[in-house]
Design a protein around this motif. Structure first.
Motif, PDB file in Angstrom:
ATOM      1  N   GLY A  21     -14.521  -4.328  29.883  1.00  0.00           N
ATOM      2  CA  GLY A  21     -15.771  -4.996  29.550  1.00  0.00           C
ATOM      3  C   GLY A  21     -16.976  -4.300  30.163  1.00  0.00           C
ATOM      4  N   ILE A  22     -18.164  -4.714  29.714  1.00  0.00           N
ATOM      5  CA  ILE A  22     -19.423  -4.176  30.214  1.00  0.00           C
ATOM      6  C   ILE A  22     -20.444  -5.307  30.204  1.00  0.00           C
ATOM      7  N   PRO A  23     -21.306  -5.423  31.229  1.00  0.00           N
ATOM      8  CA  PRO A  23     -22.203  -6.585  31.294  1.00  0.00           C
ATOM      9  C   PRO A  23     -23.503  -6.455  30.519  1.00  0.00           C
ATOM     10  N   GLY A  24     -24.057  -5.260  30.441  1.00  0.00           N
ATOM     11  CA  GLY A  24     -25.392  -5.090  29.880  1.00  0.00           C
ATOM     12  C   GLY A  24     -25.368  -4.616  28.439  1.00  0.00           C
ATOM     13  N   PRO A  25     -26.534  -4.212  27.933  1.00  0.00           N
ATOM     14  CA  PRO A  25     -27.836  -4.148  28.596  1.00  0.00           C
ATOM     15  C   PRO A  25     -28.489  -5.517  28.735  1.00  0.00           C
ATOM     16  N   PHE A  26     -29.457  -5.601  29.648  1.00  0.00           N
ATOM     17  CA  PHE A  26     -30.134  -6.859  29.933  1.00  0.00           C
ATOM     18  C   PHE A  26     -31.583  -6.799  29.458  1.00  0.00           C
ATOM     19  N   GLY A  27     -32.068  -7.917  28.941  1.00  0.00           N
ATOM     20  CA  GLY A  27     -33.458  -7.985  28.520  1.00  0.00           C
ATOM     21  C   GLY A  27     -33.599  -8.534  27.120  1.00  0.00           C
ATOM     22  N   PRO A  28     -34.843  -8.793  26.699  1.00  0.00           N
ATOM     23  CA  PRO A  28     -35.083  -9.310  25.346  1.00  0.00           C
ATOM     24  C   PRO A  28     -34.594  -8.332  24.285  1.00  0.00           C
ATOM     25  N   ILE A  29     -34.162  -8.863  23.167  1.00  0.00           N
ATOM     26  CA  ILE A  29     -33.632  -8.047  22.086  1.00  0.00           C
ATOM     27  C   ILE A  29     -34.638  -6.985  21.650  1.00  0.00           C
ATOM     28  N   TRP A  30     -35.920  -7.310  21.672  1.00  0.00           N
ATOM     29  CA  TRP A  30     -36.920  -6.361  21.202  1.00  0.00           C
ATOM     30  C   TRP A  30     -37.280  -5.294  22.251  1.00  0.00           C
ATOM     31  N   GLU A  31     -36.703  -5.420  23.450  1.00  0.00           N
ATOM     32  CA  GLU A  31     -36.980  -4.437  24.494  1.00  0.00           C
ATOM     33  C   GLU A  31     -35.775  -3.570  24.853  1.00  0.00           C
TER      34      GLU A  31
ATOM     35  N   GLU B 196     -29.382   1.475  20.898  1.00  0.00           N
ATOM     36  CA  GLU B 196     -28.165   2.286  21.000  1.00  0.00           C
ATOM     37  C   GLU B 196     -27.291   1.820  22.162  1.00  0.00           C
ATOM     38  N   GLU B 197     -27.922   1.465  23.281  1.00  0.00           N
ATOM     39  CA  GLU B 197     -27.163   0.952  24.415  1.00  0.00           C
ATOM     40  C   GLU B 197     -26.533  -0.388  24.064  1.00  0.00           C
ATOM     41  N   TRP B 198     -27.269  -1.231  23.344  1.00  0.00           N
ATOM     42  CA  TRP B 198     -26.758  -2.527  22.886  1.00  0.00           C
ATOM     43  C   TRP B 198     -25.529  -2.318  21.999  1.00  0.00           C
ATOM     44  N   TRP B 199     -25.615  -1.360  21.104  1.00  0.00           N
ATOM     45  CA  TRP B 199     -24.511  -1.110  20.181  1.00  0.00           C
ATOM     46  C   TRP B 199     -23.312  -0.493  20.892  1.00  0.00           C
ATOM     47  N   ARG B 200     -23.553   0.349  21.906  1.00  0.00           N
ATOM     48  CA  ARG B 200     -22.439   0.904  22.681  1.00  0.00           C
ATOM     49  C   ARG B 200     -21.667  -0.204  23.391  1.00  0.00           C
ATOM     50  N   ALA B 201     -22.382  -1.246  23.808  1.00  0.00           N
ATOM     51  CA  ALA B 201     -21.697  -2.384  24.435  1.00  0.00           C
ATOM     52  C   ALA B 201     -20.747  -3.045  23.440  1.00  0.00           C
ATOM     53  N   GLN B 202     -21.158  -3.128  22.180  1.00  0.00           N
ATOM     54  CA  GLN B 202     -20.293  -3.748  21.169  1.00  0.00           C
ATOM     55  C   GLN B 202     -19.063  -2.895  20.877  1.00  0.00           C
TER      56      GLN B 202
ATOM     57  N   ALA C 265     -13.092  -2.009  20.640  1.00  0.00           N
ATOM     58  CA  ALA C 265     -11.905  -1.767  21.466  1.00  0.00           C
ATOM     59  C   ALA C 265     -10.760  -2.729  21.151  1.00  0.00           C
ATOM     60  N   PRO C 266     -10.981  -4.064  21.170  1.00  0.00           N
ATOM     61  CA  PRO C 266      -9.848  -4.946  20.858  1.00  0.00           C
ATOM     62  C   PRO C 266      -9.326  -4.757  19.435  1.00  0.00           C
TER      63      PRO C 266
ATOM     64  N   CYS D  91     -23.165 -11.835  25.244  1.00  0.00           N
ATOM     65  CA  CYS D  91     -22.826 -13.086  24.549  1.00  0.00           C
ATOM     66  C   CYS D  91     -22.329 -12.820  23.136  1.00  0.00           C
ATOM     67  N   THR D  92     -23.007 -11.939  22.424  1.00  0.00           N
ATOM     68  CA  THR D  92     -22.604 -11.632  21.052  1.00  0.00           C
ATOM     69  C   THR D  92     -21.230 -10.985  21.022  1.00  0.00           C
ATOM     70  N   GLY D  93     -20.991 -10.061  21.937  1.00  0.00           N
ATOM     71  CA  GLY D  93     -19.693  -9.397  21.991  1.00  0.00           C
ATOM     72  C   GLY D  93     -18.561 -10.354  22.283  1.00  0.00           C
TER      73      GLY D  93
END
Length: 272
Positions: A92-102, A106-112, A118-119, A157-159
């Motif tokens: 798992g991975i915790p971030g990125p942190f912050g408002p969706i518009w900020e 690409e980092e958000w998508w790498r978290a997914q 992965a699963p 949360c989305t992930g």
């Protein structure tokens, strides 16, 4: 003999934290355990500890977002230990942190890729063998965030929501095959992932309450108790006793025996 004697378990993210606790607990119950993560040194430390206690373990470096890496890791695990009976998706991975518009998209998508890709890749690599043998179990380590709206934590949360739905979909497709899948919240422990969150400037900026909670837990030895509780929950689900609950998400306070009884009552009423 342990309740998993003769079985093979594969645990991702097994080098530390919840993954390590789960792997060591499964090994105590007789499972031969394949340990996966990107950190070979950490995996070897865990494998050495399992062997010191009389268990069997194989460490395999793996990028859980890469299909070829997962397929190679599964092949190595099967060649070294045997067909996989239990899959624990824990990375798992915790971030990125912050408002969706900020946040960086690409980092958000790498978290997914870690939360969702992965699963799915692990299922694609491992489930065919389980279905062919008519038995097997998977536990996806999700999070309580899967049922929360937590501002500035959208990637996590989305992930986790997606993980729970992926488990539910797989369970529906696996009905009648002898293969069961579950999602769980592991509880709250000050792991390296928690430390990374606490030390993140973005988390400090946008998730002050969470950071303070983590800081308090970092010095509280009792905050580690959920490691053992999570490992026991995985073992309980791996035992086969709760296969009728396949497809569901559970948190540590949830009573599996009560849920199983309710399921049996529901089935009996439906057949009446």
């Amino acid at each position: 003999m342990g309740i998993l004697e003769g079985q093979v378990a594969l645990v991702s993210g097994a080098g530390r934290g919840f993954g390590r606790a789960i792997a060591e607990r499964l090994a105590q119950e007789g499972a031969r355990v394949a340990l996966l993560s990107r950190s070979g040194a950490q995996l070897e430390e865990v494998a050495a500890e399992i062997r010191r206690r009389g268990g069997a373990a194989l460490s395999v470096e793996c990028d859980v977002t890469d299909r070829a890496s997962i397929e190679a890791a599964v092949k190595a695990a099967q060649e070294g230990l045997g067909p996989i009976d239990l899959l624990v998706n824990n990375a798992g991975i915790p971030g990125p942190f912050g408002p969706i518009w900020e946040v960086d998209p690409e980092e958000w998508w790498r978290a997914q890729a870690i939360h969702i890709r992965a699963p799915m890749l692990f299922m694609h690599a491992v489930l065919p063998g389980m279905v062919a043998r008519g038995r097997g179990r998977m536990v996806c380590v999700s999070a309580i965030a899967s049922r929360m709206v937590a501002p500035n934590l959208s990637a996590y949360c989305t992930g986790k929501i997606a993980q729970n739905r992926l488990v539910a979909e797989a369970a529906a497709e696996l009905a009648g095959t002898g293969v069961a899948v579950f999602a769980i919240d592991p509880g709250f422990v000050f792991t390296q992932l928690a430390r990374d969150t606490m030390e993140s400037p973005e988390a400090q900026k946008y998730l002050g309450g969470m950071v303070e909670r983590l800081r308090a837990a970092s010095g509280d030895p009792t905050a580690q108790a959920d490691l053992a509780r999570c490992a026991q929950r995985v073992l309980d689900l791996a035992s086969g006793r709760y296969d009728a609950l396949s497809g569901n998400y559970y948190e540590l306070p949830d009573d599996l025996d009560m849920a199983l009884a309710a399921k049996k009552t529901e089935a009996a009423e439906g057949a009446a």
